[in-house]
Design a protein around this motif. Structure first.
Motif, PDB file in Angstrom:
ATOM      1  N   GLU A  25       0.854  -1.191   0.000  1.00 33.86           N
ATOM      2  CA  GLU A  25       0.000   0.000   0.000  1.00 33.86           C
ATOM      3  C   GLU A  25       0.885   1.235   0.000  1.00 33.86           C
ATOM      4  OE1 GLU A  25      -3.480   0.331   0.176  1.00 33.86           O
ATOM      5  OE2 GLU A  25      -3.497  -1.806  -0.303  1.00 33.86           O
ATOM      6  N   CYS A  67       2.161   5.046   1.074  1.00 36.97           N
ATOM      7  CA  CYS A  67       2.209   5.741   2.354  1.00 36.97           C
ATOM      8  C   CYS A  67       0.878   6.478   2.528  1.00 36.97           C
ATOM      9  CB  CYS A  67       3.382   6.735   2.356  1.00 36.97           C
ATOM     10  SG  CYS A  67       3.457   7.791   3.810  1.00 36.97           S
ATOM     11  N   CYS A  68       0.184   6.221   3.612  1.00 35.99           N
ATOM     12  CA  CYS A  68      -1.148   6.817   3.767  1.00 35.99           C
ATOM     13  C   CYS A  68      -1.082   8.300   4.112  1.00 35.99           C
ATOM     14  CB  CYS A  68      -1.969   6.056   4.797  1.00 35.99           C
ATOM     15  SG  CYS A  68      -1.530   6.387   6.487  1.00 35.99           S
ATOM     16  N   ILE A  69       0.087   8.816   4.425  1.00 37.31           N
ATOM     17  CA  ILE A  69       0.215  10.240   4.743  1.00 37.31           C
ATOM     18  C   ILE A  69       0.371  11.048   3.466  1.00 37.31           C
ATOM     19  CG2 ILE A  69       1.596  11.969   5.949  1.00 37.31           C
ATOM     20  CD1 ILE A  69       2.278   9.725   7.990  1.00 37.31           C
ATOM     21  N   GLN A 128       0.448   9.562   0.288  1.00 38.87           N
ATOM     22  CA  GLN A 128      -0.197   8.805  -0.790  1.00 38.87           C
ATOM     23  C   GLN A 128       0.751   8.440  -1.928  1.00 38.87           C
ATOM     24  OE1 GLN A 128      -3.502   7.617  -0.650  1.00 38.87           O
ATOM     25  NE2 GLN A 128      -3.120   8.241   1.457  1.00 38.87           N
ATOM     26  N   GLU A 171       3.757   6.020  -3.602  1.00 37.30           N
ATOM     27  CA  GLU A 171       4.243   4.638  -3.552  1.00 37.30           C
ATOM     28  C   GLU A 171       5.654   4.631  -2.950  1.00 37.30           C
ATOM     29  OE1 GLU A 171       2.572   1.880  -4.523  1.00 37.30           O
ATOM     30  OE2 GLU A 171       0.826   3.016  -5.218  1.00 37.30           O
ATOM     31  N   HIS A 206       2.701  -0.554  11.600  1.00 33.55           N
ATOM     32  CA  HIS A 206       2.432   0.138  10.340  1.00 33.55           C
ATOM     33  C   HIS A 206       3.658   0.904   9.863  1.00 33.55           C
ATOM     34  CE1 HIS A 206      -1.907  -0.260  11.655  1.00 33.55           C
ATOM     35  NE2 HIS A 206      -1.848  -0.877  10.488  1.00 33.55           N
ATOM     36  N   PHE A 231       5.522   3.749   7.130  1.00 26.33           N
ATOM     37  CA  PHE A 231       5.314   5.012   6.425  1.00 26.33           C
ATOM     38  C   PHE A 231       6.675   5.493   5.946  1.00 26.33           C
ATOM     39  CE2 PHE A 231       2.542   4.531  10.041  1.00 26.33           C
ATOM     40  CZ  PHE A 231       1.277   4.673   9.493  1.00 26.33           C
ATOM     41  N   CYS A 283       7.647  11.407   6.458  1.00 30.43           N
ATOM     42  CA  CYS A 283       6.199  11.644   6.634  1.00 30.43           C
ATOM     43  C   CYS A 283       5.779  11.354   8.071  1.00 30.43           C
ATOM     44  CB  CYS A 283       5.393  10.764   5.687  1.00 30.43           C
ATOM     45  SG  CYS A 283       5.589  11.148   3.937  1.00 30.43           S
ATOM     46  N   TRP A 341       4.102  13.551  11.318  1.00 30.11           N
ATOM     47  CA  TRP A 341       2.827  13.138  11.889  1.00 30.11           C
ATOM     48  C   TRP A 341       2.934  12.897  13.392  1.00 30.11           C
ATOM     49  CZ3 TRP A 341      -2.042  12.877   9.976  1.00 30.11           C
ATOM     50  CH2 TRP A 341      -2.987  12.227  10.763  1.00 30.11           C
ATOM     51  N   ILE A 377      -3.272   5.229  10.911  1.00 27.13           N
ATOM     52  CA  ILE A 377      -4.142   4.158  10.452  1.00 27.13           C
ATOM     53  C   ILE A 377      -5.013   3.616  11.575  1.00 27.13           C
ATOM     54  CG2 ILE A 377      -4.202   1.802   9.495  1.00 27.13           C
ATOM     55  CD1 ILE A 377      -1.667   2.554   7.933  1.00 27.13           C
TER      56      ILE A 377
END
Length: 142
Positions: free
Chosen positions: A94, A96-98, A100, A102, A116, A118, A122, A126, A134
């Motif tokens: 997936e 990085c959800c911070i 977005q 790849e 998790h 990241f 990033c 956070w 997440i």
């Protein structure tokens, strides 16, 4: 008025009130009695009815409270690893959800205690909140 007096007598004696007893009390009478006993009434802030300028002044008076970690604590506690894609892998990682983005081979990843991953840069930004973006658990223990 006699019914209200009876209900108030029940309250003074500490007896249980029925639903019907509570409904007898007029809301304004009940709230008026409650306000009399509020010793801190003058100290309460009504932020819902404050203007923008009043809220800014309140922010200046209160200051900023940080619940996050210091830069030094983050550097000492954040687990780091280099990202490496495995050729022929069925499922892609997936993003990085911070940010977005790849993950690219060789990039520094930061792993929180919940597991998790990241981008390290990033997640450092956070962690001023010290929560996993997440699962919302504590990111790094102090």
């Amino acid at each position: 008025m006699g019914q209200i007096r009876n209900v108030l007598d029940l309250m003074r004696r500490g007896e249980n009130l029925r639903f019907e007893d509570v409904m007898i009390l007029d809301q304004s009478v009940f709230l008026g009695v409650a306000d009399i006993h509020d010793r801190h009434r003058d100290m309460r802030l009504d932020v819902d009815n404050m203007s923008y300028e009043e809220l800014l002044a309140l922010e200046e008076r209160i200051g900023n409270v940080s619940t996050g970690l210091s830069e030094e604590a983050i550097l000492n506690r954040l687990k780091r690893q280099k990202y490496s894609s495995t050729p022929g892998a069925q499922s892609e990682a997936e993003p990085c959800c911070i940010c977005q983005e790849e993950y690219n081979d060789g990039e520094n990843l930061g792993t929180l205690e919940c597991g998790h991953n990241f981008h390290a840069d990033c997640i450092k930004q956070w962690l001023c909140k010290n929560l996993c973006p997440i699962c919302k658990t504590t990111g790094l223990t102090k």
